[in-house]
Design an enzyme around this catalytic site. Structure first.
Site, PDB file in Angstrom:
ATOM      1  N   GLU A  91       0.056  -6.738  -6.498  1.00 25.58           N
ATOM      2  CA  GLU A  91       0.516  -6.321  -5.030  1.00 25.58           C
ATOM      3  C   GLU A  91      -0.649  -5.267  -4.404  1.00 25.58           C
ATOM      4  OE1 GLU A  91       4.430  -4.746  -4.625  1.00 25.58           O
ATOM      5  OE2 GLU A  91       5.098  -6.215  -6.076  1.00 25.58           O
ATOM      6  N   CYS A 104      -3.637   0.378  -0.501  1.00 28.68           N
ATOM      7  CA  CYS A 104      -3.236   0.905  -1.652  1.00 28.68           C
ATOM      8  C   CYS A 104      -3.265  -0.182  -2.652  1.00 28.68           C
ATOM      9  CB  CYS A 104      -1.687   1.317  -1.367  1.00 28.68           C
ATOM     10  SG  CYS A 104      -0.837   1.882  -2.996  1.00 28.68           S
ATOM     11  N   CYS A 111       2.360  -2.590 -15.872  1.00 28.59           N
ATOM     12  CA  CYS A 111       1.856  -1.164 -16.279  1.00 28.59           C
ATOM     13  C   CYS A 111       2.704  -0.716 -17.713  1.00 28.59           C
ATOM     14  CB  CYS A 111       2.378   0.072 -15.314  1.00 28.59           C
ATOM     15  SG  CYS A 111       2.118   1.477 -15.848  1.00 28.59           S
ATOM     16  N   CYS A 115       7.627   4.028 -16.327  1.00 28.11           N
ATOM     17  CA  CYS A 115       8.492   5.317 -16.008  1.00 28.11           C
ATOM     18  C   CYS A 115       9.769   4.774 -15.550  1.00 28.11           C
ATOM     19  CB  CYS A 115       7.709   5.813 -14.362  1.00 28.11           C
ATOM     20  SG  CYS A 115       6.168   6.493 -14.927  1.00 28.11           S
ATOM     21  N   GLY A 168       0.107  -0.346 -11.949  1.00 26.15           N
ATOM     22  CA  GLY A 168      -0.619   0.034 -12.981  1.00 26.15           C
ATOM     23  C   GLY A 168      -1.126   1.610 -13.089  1.00 26.15           C
ATOM     24  N   GLU A 169      -1.626   1.972 -14.221  1.00 23.57           N
ATOM     25  CA  GLU A 169      -2.199   3.259 -14.574  1.00 23.57           C
ATOM     26  C   GLU A 169      -3.763   3.207 -14.421  1.00 23.57           C
ATOM     27  OE1 GLU A 169      -1.578   6.490 -14.501  1.00 23.57           O
ATOM     28  OE2 GLU A 169      -3.497   6.969 -15.158  1.00 23.57           O
ATOM     29  N   SER A 198      -4.428   8.112  -8.403  1.00 24.97           N
ATOM     30  CA  SER A 198      -3.117   8.546  -9.024  1.00 24.97           C
ATOM     31  C   SER A 198      -2.964   8.215 -10.372  1.00 24.97           C
ATOM     32  CB  SER A 198      -2.237   7.971  -7.880  1.00 24.97           C
ATOM     33  OG  SER A 198      -0.852   8.505  -8.415  1.00 24.97           O
ATOM     34  N   SER A 221       0.985  12.421 -10.902  1.00 29.72           N
ATOM     35  CA  SER A 221       2.466  12.097 -10.576  1.00 29.72           C
ATOM     36  C   SER A 221       3.236  13.305 -11.437  1.00 29.72           C
ATOM     37  CB  SER A 221       2.503  10.629 -10.659  1.00 29.72           C
ATOM     38  OG  SER A 221       1.960   9.915  -9.773  1.00 29.72           O
ATOM     39  N   LEU A 222       3.482  14.149 -10.817  1.00 33.96           N
ATOM     40  CA  LEU A 222       4.304  15.268 -11.797  1.00 33.96           C
ATOM     41  C   LEU A 222       5.710  15.065 -12.017  1.00 33.96           C
ATOM     42  CD1 LEU A 222       3.346  17.674 -13.432  1.00 33.96           C
ATOM     43  CD2 LEU A 222       4.311  19.092 -11.108  1.00 33.96           C
ATOM     44  N   HIS A 223       6.497  14.616 -10.983  1.00 35.13           N
ATOM     45  CA  HIS A 223       8.072  14.433 -10.806  1.00 35.13           C
ATOM     46  C   HIS A 223       8.995  15.447 -11.412  1.00 35.13           C
ATOM     47  CE1 HIS A 223       6.175  10.860  -9.531  1.00 35.13           C
ATOM     48  NE2 HIS A 223       5.895  10.248 -10.525  1.00 35.13           N
ATOM     49  N   ASN A 297      12.208   5.412  -3.123  1.00 30.93           N
ATOM     50  CA  ASN A 297      12.242   4.234  -2.699  1.00 30.93           C
ATOM     51  C   ASN A 297      13.105   3.588  -3.535  1.00 30.93           C
ATOM     52  OD1 ASN A 297      11.645   2.299  -0.517  1.00 30.93           O
ATOM     53  ND2 ASN A 297       9.644   2.945  -0.524  1.00 30.93           N
ATOM     54  N   CYS A 340       6.422  -0.309  -4.663  1.00 30.85           N
ATOM     55  CA  CYS A 340       5.511  -1.055  -5.131  1.00 30.85           C
ATOM     56  C   CYS A 340       6.074  -1.790  -6.515  1.00 30.85           C
ATOM     57  CB  CYS A 340       4.182  -0.382  -5.464  1.00 30.85           C
ATOM     58  SG  CYS A 340       2.779  -1.407  -6.099  1.00 30.85           S
TER      59      CYS A 340
HETATM   60  N1  SAH Z   1       0.355   4.957 -12.296  1.00 30.52           N
HETATM   61  C1  SAH Z   1      -0.176   5.679 -11.341  1.00 30.52           C
HETATM   62  C2  SAH Z   1      -0.409   5.203 -10.129  1.00 30.52           C
HETATM   63  C3  SAH Z   1       0.491   3.962  -9.700  1.00 30.52           C
HETATM   64  S1  SAH Z   1       2.204   4.647  -9.092  1.00 30.52           S
HETATM   65  C4  SAH Z   1       1.041   6.874 -11.353  1.00 30.52           C
HETATM   66  O1  SAH Z   1       2.016   6.857 -11.874  1.00 30.52           O
HETATM   67  O2  SAH Z   1       0.424   8.047 -10.684  1.00 30.52           O
HETATM   68  C5  SAH Z   1       1.897   5.602  -7.576  1.00 30.52           C
HETATM   69  C6  SAH Z   1       2.912   6.515  -7.256  1.00 30.52           C
HETATM   70  O3  SAH Z   1       3.987   5.922  -6.805  1.00 30.52           O
HETATM   71  C7  SAH Z   1       3.561   7.507  -8.423  1.00 30.52           C
HETATM   72  O4  SAH Z   1       3.481   8.661  -7.844  1.00 30.52           O
HETATM   73  C8  SAH Z   1       4.689   6.944  -8.450  1.00 30.52           C
HETATM   74  O5  SAH Z   1       5.719   8.065  -9.306  1.00 30.52           O
HETATM   75  C9  SAH Z   1       5.475   6.539  -7.296  1.00 30.52           C
HETATM   76  N2  SAH Z   1       6.615   5.530  -7.355  1.00 30.52           N
HETATM   77  C10 SAH Z   1       6.709   4.348  -8.076  1.00 30.52           C
HETATM   78  N3  SAH Z   1       7.690   4.014  -7.841  1.00 30.52           N
HETATM   79  C11 SAH Z   1       8.176   4.573  -6.833  1.00 30.52           C
HETATM   80  C12 SAH Z   1       9.654   4.364  -5.909  1.00 30.52           C
HETATM   81  N4  SAH Z   1      10.273   3.410  -6.308  1.00 30.52           N
HETATM   82  N5  SAH Z   1       9.791   5.166  -4.911  1.00 30.52           N
HETATM   83  C13 SAH Z   1       8.821   6.107  -4.606  1.00 30.52           C
HETATM   84  N6  SAH Z   1       7.693   6.527  -5.329  1.00 30.52           N
HETATM   85  C14 SAH Z   1       7.369   5.454  -6.407  1.00 30.52           C
HETATM   86 FE1  SF4 Z   2       3.073   2.778 -14.356  1.00 30.76          FE
HETATM   87 FE2  SF4 Z   2       2.517   4.650 -12.426  1.00 30.76          FE
HETATM   88 FE3  SF4 Z   2       4.944   2.893 -12.150  1.00 30.76          FE
HETATM   89 FE4  SF4 Z   2       4.733   4.939 -13.849  1.00 30.76          FE
HETATM   90  S1  SF4 Z   2       4.766   5.040 -11.802  1.00 30.76           S
HETATM   91  S2  SF4 Z   2       5.368   2.751 -14.537  1.00 30.76           S
HETATM   92  S3  SF4 Z   2       2.523   5.040 -14.531  1.00 30.76           S
HETATM   93  S4  SF4 Z   2       2.764   2.270 -12.301  1.00 30.76           S
END
Ligand code: SAH
Ligand code: SF4
Length: 348
Positions: A91, A104, A111, A115, A168-169, A198, A221-223, A297, A340
């Protein structure tokens, strides 16, 4: 499968044509067509000799992707599902704003981190993308978005900002991501300061990237402000603690002078409490950084939910009062599959 030209820089295109007996400047012309003029076919390349075009047609293709699905949102966001030469699907999202045209992009097919709240992580991991496949996403979404805008009589625009925040990462696909960054700089003319990578916090990758001393923005991406909660949300990356990630970030800032962005995806009832907000203030105190709050989201078939408005406000207020610079991601494309990885999941 034919070799693709997207992914080779001007120097490499110059030596490629030389190997076929053409003068090097023909390679520069080729680069001009592929990257600067956004040519779609070799027939378009009218200043190249017929013989050279025939050779190119026989042996190469410009890119390898096919656009499978296009979604346009009312707010101008365009989302594509692209199929690569081997059938892998990724995507890409185009985000036109008044002052910039951003996209983006994905760096991997799926990935491996997984997560628990992420649609991409849910559908597993297939492979890394090549630099060519990464840069091709920029051109594909730019074109589709421009075609749509032209229906509204808007001028064609060029993408000038890229975030590596799709599927992806990126730091697990280090070599091709770095190469894609270099191609965006040198061939598409997008400045490093307009690129954001990211990462979920893969420390060896952050350290390696630091040594490149690029002017790109690093987003983490800390969370979660503590390791226990973070491990629950990111079970695929338990090896590195928050403290190790912070050390790597401080070094990145020392070496590049670039302020770090921390992304914090707010999951209703999970990590959006006032306790976490206060802990986050303590954790990030004194670091030259910026926090980007991303309201979750929702993803179909996952039980996580979006945070309540009042919880977002309270969380934000605590960070503001604590002296942190905070922004909140504006939700775009809410009428299309915004999270995404969702579009690809539906097509699997
Ligand atoms: N893998 C990398 C980059 C891709 S994800 C990373 O995790 O940073 C990019 C961002 O989108 C991350 O911060 C991730 O936590 C966030 N993300 C993924 N799914 C999401 C969702 N459903 N709603 C909001 N943010 C989301
Ligand atoms: Fe991979 Fe980033 Fe999604 Fe986590 S948030 S599964 S690292 S794409």
């Amino acid at each position: 499968m034919k070799n693709t030209l997207l992914g080779l820089n001007t120097e490499e295109l110059r030596s490629l044509v030389q190997q076929n007996g053409e003068p090097a400047y023909r390679g520069s012309q080729l680069a001009d067509w592929v990257y600067r003029r956004r040519a779609h076919t070799f027939e378009d390349m009218v200043n190249l000799p017929d013989k050279m075009r025939a050779w190119l047609m026989e042996n190469y293709e410009i890119g390898c992707s096919k656009t499978l699905i296009v979604q346009h949102s009312r707010d101008g966001t365009t989302k594509l599902l692209l199929e690569m030469g081997d059938g892998a699907k990724v995507e890409t999202v185009g985000l036109p704003y008044k002052d910039r045209f951003s996209c983006c992009i994905s760096t991997q097919v799926g990935c491996p981190i997984g997560c628990v709240f992420c649609a991409t992580g849910l559908s597993g991991y297939t492979r890394n993308l090549t630099a060519g496949e990464i840069i091709e996403q920029v051109l594909a979404v730019e074109e589709v978005s421009n075609n749509q805008q032209s229906k509204n009589n808007d001028r064609a625009r060029r993408i000038d900002h890229v975030t590596f925040m799709g599927m992806g990462e990126p730091l697990l696909n280090y070599t091709e991501t770095l190469r894609a960054i270099q191609l965006m700089n040198s061939e598409l003319g997008i400045s490093a300061r307009h690129l954001t990578v990211s990462t979920v916090g893969f420390v060896p990758g952050i350290r390696k990237l630091t040594e490149e001393k690029l002017q790109i923005t690093l987003a983490i991406s800390l969370h979660a402000p503590d390791d226990e909660l973070r491990r629950q949300l990111i079970p695929g990356l338990t090896k590195w603690t928050i403290s190790e990630i912070m050390d790597a970030c401080r070094e990145y800032f020392r070496q590049t002078g670039r302020r770090i962005t921390f992304e914090y995806c707010l999951l209703g009832g999970v990590n959006d409490g006032t306790t976490q907000a206060h802990e986050l203030v303590r954790l990030l105190h004194g670091l030259n950084c910026h926090v980007n709050l991303i309201p979750y989201n929702p993803v179909s078939r996952l039980s996580y939910r979006a945070p309540l408005r009042e919880h977002i406000l309270a969380f934000r207020e605590i960070l503001d009062t604590g002296g942190l610079q905070v922004t909140q991601r504006v939700k775009r494309g809410s009428d299309i599959d915004a999270a995404c990885g969702q579009l690809r999941r539906q097509s699997l």
